[in-house]
Design a protein around this motif. Sequence first.
Motif, short mmCIF file in Angstrom:
data_model
loop_
_atom_site.label_atom_id
_atom_site.label_comp_id
_atom_site.label_asym_id
_atom_site.label_seq_id
_atom_site.Cartn_x
_atom_site.Cartn_y
_atom_site.Cartn_z
N ALA A 31 2.53 7.52 -1.74
CA ALA A 31 1.80 6.26 -1.71
C ALA A 31 2.11 5.37 -2.90
O ALA A 31 1.51 4.30 -3.04
CB ALA A 31 0.30 6.54 -1.66
N LEU A 32 3.03 5.78 -3.75
CA LEU A 32 3.34 5.02 -4.97
C LEU A 32 3.70 3.57 -4.65
O LEU A 32 3.17 2.63 -5.24
CB LEU A 32 4.49 5.69 -5.73
CG LEU A 32 4.98 5.01 -7.02
CD1 LEU A 32 5.41 6.06 -8.03
CD2 LEU A 32 6.15 4.07 -6.74
N GLY A 37 2.16 -2.52 -4.52
CA GLY A 37 2.34 -3.75 -3.75
C GLY A 37 3.67 -3.83 -3.02
O GLY A 37 4.02 -4.90 -2.48
N LEU A 38 4.40 -2.72 -2.97
CA LEU A 38 5.68 -2.71 -2.27
C LEU A 38 5.47 -2.42 -0.79
O LEU A 38 4.43 -1.90 -0.39
CB LEU A 38 6.60 -1.66 -2.89
CG LEU A 38 6.90 -1.84 -4.39
CD1 LEU A 38 7.79 -0.72 -4.91
CD2 LEU A 38 7.56 -3.20 -4.64
N MET A 43 10.78 1.23 0.32
CA MET A 43 10.92 0.30 -0.79
C MET A 43 10.45 0.98 -2.08
O MET A 43 11.08 0.83 -3.14
CB MET A 43 10.13 -0.99 -0.54
CG MET A 43 10.29 -2.00 -1.68
SD MET A 43 9.43 -3.58 -1.40
CE MET A 43 10.70 -4.47 -0.48
N GLY A 44 9.37 1.76 -1.99
CA GLY A 44 8.91 2.50 -3.17
C GLY A 44 9.92 3.55 -3.59
O GLY A 44 10.15 3.76 -4.78
N TYR A 45 10.54 4.22 -2.60
CA TYR A 45 11.54 5.24 -2.92
C TYR A 45 12.71 4.64 -3.69
O TYR A 45 13.11 5.17 -4.75
CB TYR A 45 12.06 5.88 -1.63
CG TYR A 45 13.25 6.78 -1.85
CD1 TYR A 45 13.07 8.13 -2.11
CD2 TYR A 45 14.54 6.28 -1.82
CE1 TYR A 45 14.16 8.96 -2.33
CE2 TYR A 45 15.64 7.11 -2.04
CZ TYR A 45 15.45 8.44 -2.29
OH TYR A 45 16.54 9.26 -2.53
N HIS A 88 7.16 -0.50 -14.98
CA HIS A 88 5.89 -0.19 -14.33
C HIS A 88 6.08 0.92 -13.30
O HIS A 88 5.26 1.82 -13.17
CB HIS A 88 5.33 -1.46 -13.69
CG HIS A 88 3.91 -1.35 -13.28
ND1 HIS A 88 3.19 -2.40 -12.76
CD2 HIS A 88 3.03 -0.30 -13.31
CE1 HIS A 88 1.96 -2.02 -12.48
NE2 HIS A 88 1.84 -0.75 -12.80
N VAL A 89 7.19 0.85 -12.55
CA VAL A 89 7.48 1.89 -11.56
C VAL A 89 7.66 3.24 -12.24
O VAL A 89 7.14 4.27 -11.77
CB VAL A 89 8.75 1.53 -10.76
CG1 VAL A 89 9.12 2.68 -9.83
CG2 VAL A 89 8.54 0.26 -9.96
#
Length: 289
Positions: A31-32, A37-38, A43-45, A88-89
Motif C-alpha cells: 500500500a506504499l 498519492g501514487l 507506480m509505487g513499485y 520521501h519514497v
Amino acid sequence: MEPTTAQRARSLWLMTEPLHAVCYFDDDCRALGKSLGLKGFWMGYFAARTAPLGAVEPAAATAVLGVFAPGMVARALPAAWNIVSPAHVLDARGTRAAHALRTIAPDLDRTAPALLPRLQELVDAAPDTARPLFAANRALCDHADPVERLWQLTTALREFRGEAHLAVLAERELDGCEALVLTAASGRVPEGTMREDRGWTEEEWAAAADRLRSRDLLDAHGEPTASGLRERTHIEEETDRLAARLLRPLSPSEVDELLELLHPVVRRILAADVLPFPNPIGLPHPDTP
C-alpha cells in the motif's frame, strides 16, 4: 561434501531474499504507493525500486531493471516524481519494510544486531562498477534503526545479485522478454501471470517465444528443449558464480555462521505465508532440492 563458493552464494540469496521481499508481498508495504498519492501498486513499485537512483527517467529505469516492458515503466515514471520525491519514497519504503519484519519476527530488534556487522562487511567490500542499483542502495545502509538497516543491507545484496543476473542474460544475448518466456516455460516463475506482471503484450510475448524457437530453446509447443533447460541451468550457475564475489571478505566458516544466524528469521517469514510459492521474483522455497 563441502559446499562450493557458488553454492554458498546461492544459499546467501535464499537466506536474504525473503527479508527483502516483504516489501513486495506484505499488505502494508504493497500500500506504499497509494499512501503517497501514487496510482496503484506498480507506480509505487517503480518509484520505490528506483528511488535510490534519484528521479530517474523511464529509459534508464527500464535498462536498470532489465525485464520490464518499456511502456509499463513509462506509465509510472517520471509521473511519480511529480507527486512525491525520491527521498520521501525511500523513507516510507524503509519504515514499512521494517514494520513488516517486526510484525513477523517481534524479537528481531534483539537478534538483528548480530547479523549487521557481517552483512555490512559483505556490502562494503563489494565492487560497484556496472552495478548502479547496488551502489545506490549501499549508500543507504546507515540507518540507526537496526531492523531497517537489516532490510536495507539485504536489499543491497539482492540488487548486487540481480545485476549479476542481468549481466549473464546480456552475455547470453537474451533480452528481458525472452528471458521471462524461457524462465516461465521452465516452471521457475508462474507462467499464467508473468507476462502481465512485467507489462509485455501478447504479441511481444509471442514474438519472444518465436525467437527462442529459432535458437532451439523452446519447442513448437512452447516447452523448453534440452538446450533450453541447459541454458536456464547455465544462467543460474553463472549468476551464482558472479554473486559469489560478495563472499570474498568472509571465510567459508564465517559464511556458514552467517547463514545459520539468518535461518530463524527466514523461517519465521516463510511460516507467516507472506511470500507466495511460486512467485514472480523466481525465489524457490529454501526447502526445494
